[in-house]
Design a protein around this motif. Sequence first.
Motif, mmCIF file in Angstrom:
data_model
loop_
_atom_site.group_PDB
_atom_site.id
_atom_site.type_symbol
_atom_site.label_atom_id
_atom_site.label_comp_id
_atom_site.label_asym_id
_atom_site.label_seq_id
_atom_site.Cartn_x
_atom_site.Cartn_y
_atom_site.Cartn_z
ATOM 1 N N ASP A 1 3.963 -1.337 -0.325
ATOM 2 C CA ASP A 1 3.750 0.113 -0.447
ATOM 3 C C ASP A 1 2.382 0.489 0.107
ATOM 4 O O ASP A 1 2.235 1.497 0.819
ATOM 5 N N ASP A 2 1.375 -0.309 -0.219
ATOM 6 C CA ASP A 2 0.016 -0.013 0.250
ATOM 7 C C ASP A 2 -0.070 -0.035 1.776
ATOM 8 O O ASP A 2 -0.820 0.738 2.369
ATOM 9 N N VAL B 1 1.312 3.373 2.867
ATOM 10 C CA VAL B 1 0.433 4.464 2.422
ATOM 11 C C VAL B 1 -0.858 4.475 3.239
ATOM 12 O O VAL B 1 -1.324 5.536 3.673
ATOM 13 N N LYS C 1 -2.233 7.571 5.511
ATOM 14 C CA LYS C 1 -3.550 8.195 5.291
ATOM 15 C C LYS C 1 -4.366 8.217 6.580
ATOM 16 O O LYS C 1 -5.058 9.192 6.876
ATOM 17 N N THR D 1 9.145 4.123 -5.839
ATOM 18 C CA THR D 1 7.721 3.827 -5.998
ATOM 19 C C THR D 1 6.899 4.336 -4.818
ATOM 20 O O THR D 1 5.759 4.769 -4.990
ATOM 21 N N LEU D 2 7.464 4.296 -3.617
ATOM 22 C CA LEU D 2 6.697 4.621 -2.417
ATOM 23 C C LEU D 2 6.479 6.112 -2.229
ATOM 24 O O LEU D 2 5.369 6.549 -1.874
ATOM 25 N N LYS E 1 3.600 7.671 -4.201
ATOM 26 C CA LYS E 1 2.307 7.218 -3.673
ATOM 27 C C LYS E 1 1.938 7.976 -2.400
ATOM 28 O O LYS E 1 0.778 8.334 -2.192
ATOM 29 N N GLN F 1 0.946 11.543 -3.418
ATOM 30 C CA GLN F 1 -0.367 11.575 -4.068
ATOM 31 C C GLN F 1 -1.492 11.361 -3.054
ATOM 32 O O GLN F 1 -2.567 11.946 -3.161
ATOM 33 N N ALA F 2 -1.240 10.535 -2.037
ATOM 34 C CA ALA F 2 -2.294 10.167 -1.086
ATOM 35 C C ALA F 2 -2.505 11.217 0.001
ATOM 36 O O ALA F 2 -3.579 11.264 0.607
#
Length: 630
Positions: free
Chosen positions: A184-185, A188, A192, A218-219, A222, A225-226
């Motif tokens: 996920d990171d 994300v 970003k 989950t993704l 995120k 939010q980001a």
Amino acid sequence: MTKKLQIRDLTLRDGQQSLFATRMKQENVDKLLPLYREAKFYIMEVWGGAVPDSVMRYLGESPWDRLRACSKAMKGISLLSALSRGRNLFGYVPYPNYVLEGFYKEAIANGLNVMRIFDALNDINNIKDSIKMINNLGGIADAAVCYTVDPKEEPKPAPKKKGFFAKLFGGKEEEIVVEKIFTDDYFVNKAKEMERLGAKMVSLKDMAGLVNPSRIFTLMPKLKQALKVPVDFHTHCTPGYGLASVLTAIIKGVDIVDTNIWWFGGGSAAPAIELVWIFCQKLGIELEANMDAVAKIRKELVDARKALAAFDLNKDKWPNDFDEYYAKMPKEIDAEFDRAIKAATENREEELLDACHKIEAYFGFPKPNELVRNAEVPGGMYSNMVANLRQLKAEDVLEEAMALIPKVRRDAGLVPLVTPTSQIVGSQAVAVALDRRKGAADYTNLNNQFKSLVKGEYGTTPVPVDPEFRRQITGSPVETPYDTASYKEPANPTLPEFGGVKLAQNDEEFLLLELLPAVATGFLKNKRKAEYEAAQAAAPKEAPKAEAAKEAAPAGPQITGPVLKAPMGGTVLEIKVKAGDKVNAGDIVMVYEAMKMENDLNSDKSGVVKRILVGENDVIATDQALIEFE
């Protein structure tokens, strides 16, 4: 306040590309555009992707004419979007910035609003200039991060590389495990960075339909939010996740979803808007589209799909008629919509997928494609492989090639599969399958773009390519990035056979030559020929002279010497030798195009060329004799 969901309609671009290999003619598009004015979609994707290539290659139509027609009809109603491959634009090789800017400028001048920009390797360096250019030219830069997954199988143990293999120590033995790359990171952080570079919206582009509902659960939060900019979700239904994942994305706050209208939805395409609309009604979400107008388009799409029967992967099994089946929908199917919503809200994936598959089965959509799920390929890649192999009369190699895709992908640096990497990897998988059938070593026959990918010219791959493999493919273990200074503009020759006119008559035609030189050359030659013949027909004619009866041309001499055969069917682009030339084994004697990829043909023998058996622009079959030697 009622929550709203905006729609990007993909019917006229990605829908027909995923289901019908981008063969929709302009006349069928033109019939639909007046109805689209009433539908008032937020965005309509009408251009880019495979459209510029396919409309020239297969339909003999101008990509610019298609964009202008859509712009004229939809101006002030819906934003028009196109899909751009970043540094690769709509082609299959990297281009320098002045080519990118020229194309973007012309596209925006002809009515394009949103350019969805992605890079097949998720290499941010390959899209940052495009984001800046689109914004500066007055367009809307929509940056897309390409979703993909880690390989299912562990690669063979290799030397430890930072960020690729991690060594875990347990008990007495050392175990090598694959580190997860596509977390996920990972997605994300890419998103970003795109927003930081100026993206006005960000798309999660799941071209293979591999985002399962639990992952989007989950993704998506995120991402929301980001990011401050709107988030769009693009997926496909091929492996069976699409509808369930779109529902989950809606519940988790996505701003825009990509859909198709009924007869062009589901299967290897994105979900049908009609099913998304039913979910939105039950969720109390306002779907921003005129569904009465969508119903009118739906009726017209029946004839459009009939016209595409030759390329329809499901021509004998269409979905059921939505209006009829929705009107008589039984209570148990209506209950499945409610069950799906509850399961999606509570992240119960198995139950959610079961409910969605029952809904799709009732409405007659195809079952999940296990072959595609296992090979982890995009729907458009699959339909194009089928169409191209059918054209080459080599459909029987499909299953072998599909099974080889994960291996070829891993060898090339674990690249996401989206054009152009999907086409490069798919074409190379076919070549490897044919190598194996002939008892040759893997990668005996290589397409030039696969060499460039492994070399490093397409950018930085998610996982480093094994230097020894790079040496095998390119001759050097050293990663070498693309050098824009090496780009050579295509020639724009004078055509004496058509009255001495230039091949490309203006900037937009020359841009096509820059983008797709082989395809545009054929398209523009046919256009100049038609113009010349029309002018000749309109000119005053001399009295016709009696012609002597023509005798049938005598058959050429029989082949008696050894021959070089085509490893794959395709089109001859360039012949590099002539009769009398001495050739050594390994010399490049011909360049041909197969499955949209350019391939060097190396001689498998040494000798003196006796005859060239084909000409440039000839269509050749697999194993066809090309060159006869003394």
